[in-house]
Write a protein that holds these residues in place. Structure first.
Motif, PDB file in Angstrom:
ATOM      1  N   TYR A  61       0.807  -1.216   0.000  1.00  0.00           N
ATOM      2  CA  TYR A  61       0.000   0.000   0.000  1.00  0.00           C
ATOM      3  C   TYR A  61       0.840   1.266   0.000  1.00  0.00           C
ATOM      4  CZ  TYR A  61      -3.997  -2.996   0.668  1.00  0.00           C
ATOM      5  OH  TYR A  61      -4.950  -3.949   0.490  1.00  0.00           O
ATOM      6  N   ARG A  62       2.121   1.140   0.313  1.00  0.00           N
ATOM      7  CA  ARG A  62       2.993   2.311   0.204  1.00  0.00           C
ATOM      8  C   ARG A  62       3.100   2.761  -1.244  1.00  0.00           C
ATOM      9  NH1 ARG A  62       8.110  -0.017   3.035  1.00  0.00           N
ATOM     10  NH2 ARG A  62       7.312  -1.740   1.810  1.00  0.00           N
ATOM     11  N   ASP A  63       3.098   1.803  -2.173  1.00  0.00           N
ATOM     12  CA  ASP A  63       3.136   2.151  -3.596  1.00  0.00           C
ATOM     13  C   ASP A  63       1.881   2.915  -4.006  1.00  0.00           C
ATOM     14  OD1 ASP A  63       5.528   0.844  -3.712  1.00  0.00           O
ATOM     15  OD2 ASP A  63       4.714  -0.974  -4.609  1.00  0.00           O
ATOM     16  N   VAL A  64       0.733   2.496  -3.477  1.00  0.00           N
ATOM     17  CA  VAL A  64      -0.516   3.203  -3.751  1.00  0.00           C
ATOM     18  C   VAL A  64      -0.450   4.612  -3.182  1.00  0.00           C
ATOM     19  CG1 VAL A  64      -3.008   3.196  -3.360  1.00  0.00           C
ATOM     20  CG2 VAL A  64      -1.813   1.042  -3.779  1.00  0.00           C
ATOM     21  N   PHE A  65       0.090   4.742  -1.982  1.00  0.00           N
ATOM     22  CA  PHE A  65       0.234   6.051  -1.342  1.00  0.00           C
ATOM     23  C   PHE A  65       1.100   6.974  -2.187  1.00  0.00           C
ATOM     24  CE2 PHE A  65       2.996   8.675   1.375  1.00  0.00           C
ATOM     25  CZ  PHE A  65       2.051   9.519   1.927  1.00  0.00           C
ATOM     26  N   TRP A  66       2.255   6.486  -2.660  1.00  0.00           N
ATOM     27  CA  TRP A  66       3.141   7.326  -3.453  1.00  0.00           C
ATOM     28  C   TRP A  66       2.514   7.690  -4.797  1.00  0.00           C
ATOM     29  CZ3 TRP A  66       6.606  10.212  -1.553  1.00  0.00           C
ATOM     30  CH2 TRP A  66       7.287   9.834  -0.390  1.00  0.00           C
ATOM     31  N   GLY A  67       1.725   6.787  -5.367  1.00  0.00           N
ATOM     32  CA  GLY A  67       1.013   7.120  -6.603  1.00  0.00           C
ATOM     33  C   GLY A  67      -0.011   8.220  -6.396  1.00  0.00           C
ATOM     34  N   ALA A  68      -0.747   8.145  -5.277  1.00  0.00           N
ATOM     35  CA  ALA A  68      -1.738   9.188  -4.971  1.00  0.00           C
ATOM     36  C   ALA A  68      -1.052  10.520  -4.700  1.00  0.00           C
ATOM     37  CB  ALA A  68      -2.590   8.767  -3.783  1.00  0.00           C
ATOM     38  N   ILE A  69       0.064  10.497  -3.994  1.00  0.00           N
ATOM     39  CA  ILE A  69       0.823  11.730  -3.749  1.00  0.00           C
ATOM     40  C   ILE A  69       1.321  12.314  -5.071  1.00  0.00           C
ATOM     41  CG2 ILE A  69       2.960  12.635  -2.730  1.00  0.00           C
ATOM     42  CD1 ILE A  69       0.740  12.170  -0.712  1.00  0.00           C
ATOM     43  N   GLY A  70       1.770  11.470  -5.966  1.00  0.00           N
ATOM     44  CA  GLY A  70       2.226  11.944  -7.279  1.00  0.00           C
ATOM     45  C   GLY A  70       1.110  12.582  -8.077  1.00  0.00           C
ATOM     46  N   SER A  71      -0.089  12.000  -8.018  1.00  0.00           N
ATOM     47  CA  SER A  71      -1.204  12.587  -8.766  1.00  0.00           C
ATOM     48  C   SER A  71      -1.609  13.942  -8.190  1.00  0.00           C
ATOM     49  CB  SER A  71      -2.389  11.633  -8.790  1.00  0.00           C
ATOM     50  OG  SER A  71      -2.953  11.491  -7.507  1.00  0.00           O
ATOM     51  N   ILE A  72      -1.585  14.071  -6.871  1.00  0.00           N
ATOM     52  CA  ILE A  72      -1.883  15.365  -6.248  1.00  0.00           C
ATOM     53  C   ILE A  72      -0.810  16.382  -6.619  1.00  0.00           C
ATOM     54  CG2 ILE A  72      -2.030  16.538  -4.017  1.00  0.00           C
ATOM     55  CD1 ILE A  72      -3.344  13.960  -2.951  1.00  0.00           C
ATOM     56  N   LEU A  73       0.437  15.948  -6.635  1.00  0.00           N
ATOM     57  CA  LEU A  73       1.536  16.830  -7.024  1.00  0.00           C
ATOM     58  C   LEU A  73       1.390  17.283  -8.478  1.00  0.00           C
ATOM     59  CD1 LEU A  73       4.250  18.066  -6.134  1.00  0.00           C
ATOM     60  CD2 LEU A  73       5.333  15.989  -6.994  1.00  0.00           C
ATOM     61  N   GLY A  74       1.018  16.356  -9.361  1.00  0.00           N
ATOM     62  CA  GLY A  74       0.817  16.717 -10.763  1.00  0.00           C
ATOM     63  C   GLY A  74      -0.302  17.732 -10.942  1.00  0.00           C
ATOM     64  N   LEU A  75      -1.396  17.520 -10.234  1.00  0.00           N
ATOM     65  CA  LEU A  75      -2.517  18.455 -10.304  1.00  0.00           C
ATOM     66  C   LEU A  75      -2.119  19.827  -9.756  1.00  0.00           C
ATOM     67  CD1 LEU A  75      -5.514  18.786 -11.009  1.00  0.00           C
ATOM     68  CD2 LEU A  75      -6.045  18.059  -8.693  1.00  0.00           C
ATOM     69  N   THR A  76      -1.354  19.839  -8.680  1.00  0.00           N
ATOM     70  CA  THR A  76      -0.897  21.103  -8.099  1.00  0.00           C
ATOM     71  C   THR A  76       0.017  21.846  -9.054  1.00  0.00           C
ATOM     72  OG1 THR A  76      -1.042  20.127  -5.891  1.00  0.00           O
ATOM     73  CG2 THR A  76       0.284  22.122  -6.117  1.00  0.00           C
ATOM     74  N   ILE A  77       0.934  21.142  -9.687  1.00  0.00           N
ATOM     75  CA  ILE A  77       1.859  21.779 -10.637  1.00  0.00           C
ATOM     76  C   ILE A  77       1.088  22.398 -11.796  1.00  0.00           C
ATOM     77  CG2 ILE A  77       3.640  21.275 -12.363  1.00  0.00           C
ATOM     78  CD1 ILE A  77       4.765  19.229 -10.338  1.00  0.00           C
ATOM     79  N   ILE A  78       0.122  21.675 -12.326  1.00  0.00           N
ATOM     80  CA  ILE A  78      -0.661  22.208 -13.450  1.00  0.00           C
ATOM     81  C   ILE A  78      -1.492  23.405 -13.015  1.00  0.00           C
ATOM     82  CG2 ILE A  78      -2.564  21.658 -15.033  1.00  0.00           C
ATOM     83  CD1 ILE A  78       0.161  20.560 -15.881  1.00  0.00           C
ATOM     84  N   ASN A  79      -2.104  23.344 -11.834  1.00  0.00           N
ATOM     85  CA  ASN A  79      -2.901  24.475 -11.358  1.00  0.00           C
ATOM     86  C   ASN A  79      -2.037  25.704 -11.120  1.00  0.00           C
ATOM     87  OD1 ASN A  79      -5.529  23.495 -11.429  1.00  0.00           O
ATOM     88  ND2 ASN A  79      -5.252  22.405  -9.504  1.00  0.00           N
ATOM     89  N   ILE A  80      -0.840  25.519 -10.592  1.00  0.00           N
ATOM     90  CA  ILE A  80       0.071  26.653 -10.406  1.00  0.00           C
ATOM     91  C   ILE A  80       0.503  27.201 -11.763  1.00  0.00           C
ATOM     92  CG2 ILE A  80       2.391  27.291  -9.617  1.00  0.00           C
ATOM     93  CD1 ILE A  80       1.924  25.402  -7.236  1.00  0.00           C
ATOM     94  N   PHE A  81       0.805  26.317 -12.710  1.00  0.00           N
ATOM     95  CA  PHE A  81       1.205  26.745 -14.040  1.00  0.00           C
ATOM     96  C   PHE A  81       0.089  27.561 -14.699  1.00  0.00           C
ATOM     97  CE2 PHE A  81       1.287  26.028 -18.636  1.00  0.00           C
ATOM     98  CZ  PHE A  81       2.544  26.511 -18.934  1.00  0.00           C
ATOM     99  N   TYR A  82      -1.146  27.060 -14.635  1.00  0.00           N
ATOM    100  CA  TYR A  82      -2.265  27.794 -15.228  1.00  0.00           C
ATOM    101  C   TYR A  82      -2.507  29.114 -14.508  1.00  0.00           C
ATOM    102  CZ  TYR A  82      -3.729  23.966 -18.263  1.00  0.00           C
ATOM    103  OH  TYR A  82      -3.794  23.020 -19.231  1.00  0.00           O
ATOM    104  N   GLY A  83      -2.312  29.134 -13.196  1.00  0.00           N
ATOM    105  CA  GLY A  83      -2.507  30.366 -12.432  1.00  0.00           C
ATOM    106  C   GLY A  83      -1.478  31.421 -12.755  1.00  0.00           C
ATOM    107  N   ILE A  84      -0.255  31.030 -13.069  1.00  0.00           N
ATOM    108  CA  ILE A  84       0.812  31.994 -13.335  1.00  0.00           C
ATOM    109  C   ILE A  84       0.837  32.416 -14.796  1.00  0.00           C
ATOM    110  CG2 ILE A  84       3.327  32.255 -13.414  1.00  0.00           C
ATOM    111  CD1 ILE A  84       3.499  30.518 -10.931  1.00  0.00           C
ATOM    112  N   PHE A  85       0.734  31.449 -15.694  1.00  0.00           N
ATOM    113  CA  PHE A  85       0.991  31.744 -17.107  1.00  0.00           C
ATOM    114  C   PHE A  85      -0.263  31.933 -17.959  1.00  0.00           C
ATOM    115  CE2 PHE A  85       4.846  29.450 -15.772  1.00  0.00           C
ATOM    116  CZ  PHE A  85       5.745  30.493 -15.970  1.00  0.00           C
ATOM    117  N   LEU A  86      -1.425  31.538 -17.469  1.00  0.00           N
ATOM    118  CA  LEU A  86      -2.616  31.670 -18.316  1.00  0.00           C
ATOM    119  C   LEU A  86      -3.648  32.568 -17.691  1.00  0.00           C
ATOM    120  CD1 LEU A  86      -2.976  27.999 -19.550  1.00  0.00           C
ATOM    121  CD2 LEU A  86      -1.990  29.917 -20.748  1.00  0.00           C
TER     122      LEU A  86
END
Length: 86
Positions: A61-86
């Motif tokens: 389940y640690r692998d599942v945890f790291w996958g979920a953390i990665g997806s949240i990180l990806g969503l955060t990066i895209i939201n920050i990118f859209y907030g700054i550049f678009l």
């Protein structure tokens, strides 16, 4: 020795988060994080279960945890990118 390849799961989750972020036009940020976490967790558990059936091993389940953390990180990066550049 336990080999922990959480980097792989983090990157896969990151890609899932970035792909899911393209479908959230006009959705509140809290709902985006809820849906992304749910989809990443369910797909991670399904993947681990299939891997368990294939290799006759235990679900990590640690692998599942790291996958979920990665997806949240990806969503955060895209939201920050859209907030700054678009």
């Amino acid at each position: 020795m336990i080999k922990n390849n959480y980097h792989l799961h983090l990157v896969i989750g990151l890609i899932i988060g970035i792909i899911l972020s393209t479908t959230f036009e006009g959705v509140p940020i809290f709902i985006q994080y809820l849906i992304t976490t749910f989809i990443a967790t369910v797909s991670g558990i399904a993947w681990e279960w299939a891997w368990k059936m294939y290799n006759n091993s235990e679900i990590d389940y640690r692998d599942v945890f790291w996958g979920a953390i990665g997806s949240i990180l990806g969503l955060t990066i895209i939201n920050i990118f859209y907030g700054i550049f678009l």
